[in-house]
Motif scaffolding. Sequence first.
Motif, PDB file in Angstrom:
ATOM      1  N   THR A  52       0.818  -1.205   0.000  1.00 58.19           N
ATOM      2  CA  THR A  52       0.000   0.000   0.000  1.00 58.19           C
ATOM      3  C   THR A  52       0.856   1.261   0.000  1.00 58.19           C
ATOM      4  N   SER A  53       0.357   2.286  -0.656  1.00 54.97           N
ATOM      5  CA  SER A  53       1.068   3.563  -0.738  1.00 54.97           C
ATOM      6  C   SER A  53       0.703   4.450   0.445  1.00 54.97           C
ATOM      7  N   ARG A  54       1.615   5.313   0.828  1.00 48.46           N
ATOM      8  CA  ARG A  54       1.363   6.213   1.945  1.00 48.46           C
ATOM      9  C   ARG A  54       0.581   7.452   1.539  1.00 48.46           C
ATOM     10  N   VAL A  55       0.753   7.877   0.301  1.00 50.99           N
ATOM     11  CA  VAL A  55       0.073   9.087  -0.168  1.00 50.99           C
ATOM     12  C   VAL A  55      -0.520   8.831  -1.547  1.00 50.99           C
ATOM     13  N   GLY A  56      -1.479   9.680  -1.928  1.00 51.65           N
ATOM     14  CA  GLY A  56      -2.042   9.614  -3.262  1.00 51.65           C
ATOM     15  C   GLY A  56      -3.240   8.688  -3.360  1.00 51.65           C
ATOM     16  N   LEU A  57      -4.037   8.893  -4.390  1.00 54.94           N
ATOM     17  CA  LEU A  57      -5.217   8.059  -4.615  1.00 54.94           C
ATOM     18  C   LEU A  57      -4.896   6.897  -5.540  1.00 54.94           C
ATOM     19  N   SER A  58      -4.406   7.197  -6.729  1.00 54.12           N
ATOM     20  CA  SER A  58      -4.035   6.145  -7.672  1.00 54.12           C
ATOM     21  C   SER A  58      -2.528   5.946  -7.652  1.00 54.12           C
ATOM     22  N   ASP A  59      -2.098   4.688  -7.666  1.00 54.78           N
ATOM     23  CA  ASP A  59      -0.657   4.387  -7.661  1.00 54.78           C
ATOM     24  C   ASP A  59      -0.143   4.028  -9.045  1.00 54.78           C
ATOM     25  N   LEU A  60      -1.006   4.202 -10.070  1.00 51.17           N
ATOM     26  CA  LEU A  60      -0.643   3.877 -11.460  1.00 51.17           C
ATOM     27  C   LEU A  60      -0.225   2.415 -11.612  1.00 51.17           C
ATOM     28  N   GLY A  61      -0.786   1.556 -10.773  1.00 51.59           N
ATOM     29  CA  GLY A  61      -0.534   0.131 -10.879  1.00 51.59           C
ATOM     30  C   GLY A  61       0.726  -0.360 -10.197  1.00 51.59           C
ATOM     31  N   ALA A  62       1.414   0.502  -9.447  1.00 52.12           N
ATOM     32  CA  ALA A  62       2.709   0.128  -8.855  1.00 52.12           C
ATOM     33  C   ALA A  62       2.573  -0.991  -7.828  1.00 52.12           C
ATOM     34  N   ASN A  63       1.584  -0.906  -6.951  1.00 50.71           N
ATOM     35  CA  ASN A  63       1.454  -1.926  -5.912  1.00 50.71           C
ATOM     36  C   ASN A  63       1.046  -3.274  -6.487  1.00 50.71           C
ATOM     37  N   ALA A  64       0.139  -3.274  -7.464  1.00 47.30           N
ATOM     38  CA  ALA A  64      -0.271  -4.523  -8.099  1.00 47.30           C
ATOM     39  C   ALA A  64       0.919  -5.201  -8.781  1.00 47.30           C
ATOM     40  N   LYS A  65       1.691  -4.427  -9.494  1.00 52.72           N
ATOM     41  CA  LYS A  65       2.872  -4.978 -10.169  1.00 52.72           C
ATOM     42  C   LYS A  65       3.867  -5.520  -9.152  1.00 52.72           C
ATOM     43  N   ARG A  66       4.041  -4.811  -8.050  1.00 57.99           N
ATOM     44  CA  ARG A  66       4.991  -5.238  -7.023  1.00 57.99           C
ATOM     45  C   ARG A  66       4.575  -6.575  -6.408  1.00 57.99           C
ATOM     46  N   VAL A  67       3.307  -6.721  -6.088  1.00 56.27           N
ATOM     47  CA  VAL A  67       2.816  -7.972  -5.492  1.00 56.27           C
ATOM     48  C   VAL A  67       3.022  -9.132  -6.460  1.00 56.27           C
ATOM     49  N   ASP A  68       2.701  -8.920  -7.725  1.00 55.00           N
ATOM     50  CA  ASP A  68       2.867  -9.988  -8.712  1.00 55.00           C
ATOM     51  C   ASP A  68       4.332 -10.371  -8.881  1.00 55.00           C
ATOM     52  N   LEU A  69       5.218  -9.385  -8.997  1.00 57.12           N
ATOM     53  CA  LEU A  69       6.647  -9.673  -9.156  1.00 57.12           C
ATOM     54  C   LEU A  69       7.196 -10.405  -7.933  1.00 57.12           C
ATOM     55  N   TYR A  70       6.762  -9.970  -6.756  1.00 58.04           N
ATOM     56  CA  TYR A  70       7.266 -10.591  -5.538  1.00 58.04           C
ATOM     57  C   TYR A  70       6.849 -12.057  -5.452  1.00 58.04           C
ATOM     58  N   LEU A  71       5.575 -12.336  -5.666  1.00 56.01           N
ATOM     59  CA  LEU A  71       5.099 -13.711  -5.555  1.00 56.01           C
ATOM     60  C   LEU A  71       5.730 -14.598  -6.634  1.00 56.01           C
ATOM     61  N   THR A  72       5.917 -14.061  -7.816  1.00 61.82           N
ATOM     62  CA  THR A  72       6.562 -14.836  -8.884  1.00 61.82           C
ATOM     63  C   THR A  72       7.982 -15.220  -8.491  1.00 61.82           C
ATOM     64  N   GLU A  73       8.731 -14.261  -7.931  1.00 60.62           N
ATOM     65  CA  GLU A  73      10.097 -14.534  -7.516  1.00 60.62           C
ATOM     66  C   GLU A  73      10.149 -15.471  -6.307  1.00 60.62           C
ATOM     67  N   LEU A  74       9.221 -15.300  -5.364  1.00 58.47           N
ATOM     68  CA  LEU A  74       9.217 -16.150  -4.183  1.00 58.47           C
ATOM     69  C   LEU A  74       8.929 -17.600  -4.568  1.00 58.47           C
ATOM     70  N   LYS A  75       8.000 -17.805  -5.495  1.00 62.01           N
ATOM     71  CA  LYS A  75       7.710 -19.171  -5.940  1.00 62.01           C
ATOM     72  C   LYS A  75       8.933 -19.783  -6.605  1.00 62.01           C
ATOM     73  N   ARG A  76       9.660 -18.966  -7.363  1.00 65.24           N
ATOM     74  CA  ARG A  76      10.874 -19.481  -8.016  1.00 65.24           C
ATOM     75  C   ARG A  76      11.918 -19.875  -6.998  1.00 65.24           C
ATOM     76  N   VAL A  77      12.156 -19.007  -6.010  1.00 71.05           N
ATOM     77  CA  VAL A  77      13.175 -19.272  -4.991  1.00 71.05           C
ATOM     78  C   VAL A  77      12.776 -20.475  -4.132  1.00 71.05           C
ATOM     79  N   ALA A  78      11.514 -20.549  -3.766  1.00 64.50           N
ATOM     80  CA  ALA A  78      11.066 -21.642  -2.904  1.00 64.50           C
ATOM     81  C   ALA A  78      11.136 -22.994  -3.600  1.00 64.50           C
ATOM     82  N   ALA A  79      11.071 -22.988  -4.925  1.00 68.00           N
ATOM     83  CA  ALA A  79      11.101 -24.243  -5.684  1.00 68.00           C
ATOM     84  C   ALA A  79      12.509 -24.759  -5.903  1.00 68.00           C
ATOM     85  N   THR A  80      13.523 -23.939  -5.643  1.00 70.39           N
ATOM     86  CA  THR A  80      14.906 -24.354  -5.879  1.00 70.39           C
ATOM     87  C   THR A  80      15.500 -25.042  -4.662  1.00 70.39           C
TER      88      THR A  80
END
Length: 300
Positions: free
Chosen positions: A272-300
């Motif tokens: 979540t962002s601290r300020v502003g109404l729209s984050d231009l998709g930054a938080n959604a992209k961050r969550v997706d990238l994080y989970l994708t990387e975590l699944k990769r690391v956990a599978a190794t």
Amino acid sequence: MTDQAGIAEETPSAGWRGKFAGLALAVAVFSVLWFMAGALGSKYGLWSWQFGLGVMYLGWGIIVAGGALAMSILALIIGLAAAPRKRPVMLSLGALLISGLVAGRLAGIGAGAESLPPLHDIQTDWSDPIVFSETLMAIREADGATNPVLAAPTIPEAAEGRWPGLGGRLVSEVQEEAEFDPETMKEPEDAAYPYSFDTVILEGDLAGIAESAEQVATGMGWEIVTPASTQSADLETQVEAIETSAWFGFKDDIAVRLRAVDEGVAVDVRSTSRVGLSDLGANAKRVDLYLTELKRVAAT
């Protein structure tokens, strides 16, 4: 010995057309510096982010970028009108390339703001919301965060003018509608968010997955606030971190909740962002990238 006057006669000057093309190039470079100043000035506290983004980018920035682009096009037309063409055309093309990239970037920001819902709080499980720790909440308060962290936030009524039909609605509902749904959509690009957010189940023990969760967070450049620590009482732990944007210095807060379940470890993420109404998709992209990387690391 070559006569210097002869050389001058063979390579005539472009005159005022060359000077105008040079001016167009200078204005194009100025437009780059303008936007850099708007972002970095906000990041280092020279002015507020509202002024840097709202005024310098989306206000005056439109005039600066549009003026630089128009001047570059005009310089190119003038340069092609008569010989000699080499100097004015080369300078004009350089100006057009720079100003075109700046204008394109600005247009992309505007298009994103219009096409994306006014969300700044994304998580994988709104039915059981992640709660930030007192430590992270204190950091947010000290930093002057204006966005509250709620269990069931709604989109402010003030958003209704720009996003008709969304004001007052639950963030969880709007997020779900914005996600990619393979049952109703052909391609991820058909959705506002080309991702699907759900709890992820990873094989392994809580301590090991928690270590991987913190490792991935650190690898993504996040500042760890709450490191992983297994709580044997309820078999749950939480990793919390802060990510600071490179340009404006926006700070977003992230929590990764890990719970031991029969199948392994259930992982949920909230960003979540601290300020502003729209984050231009930054938080959604961050969550997706994080989970994708975590699944990769956990599978190794």
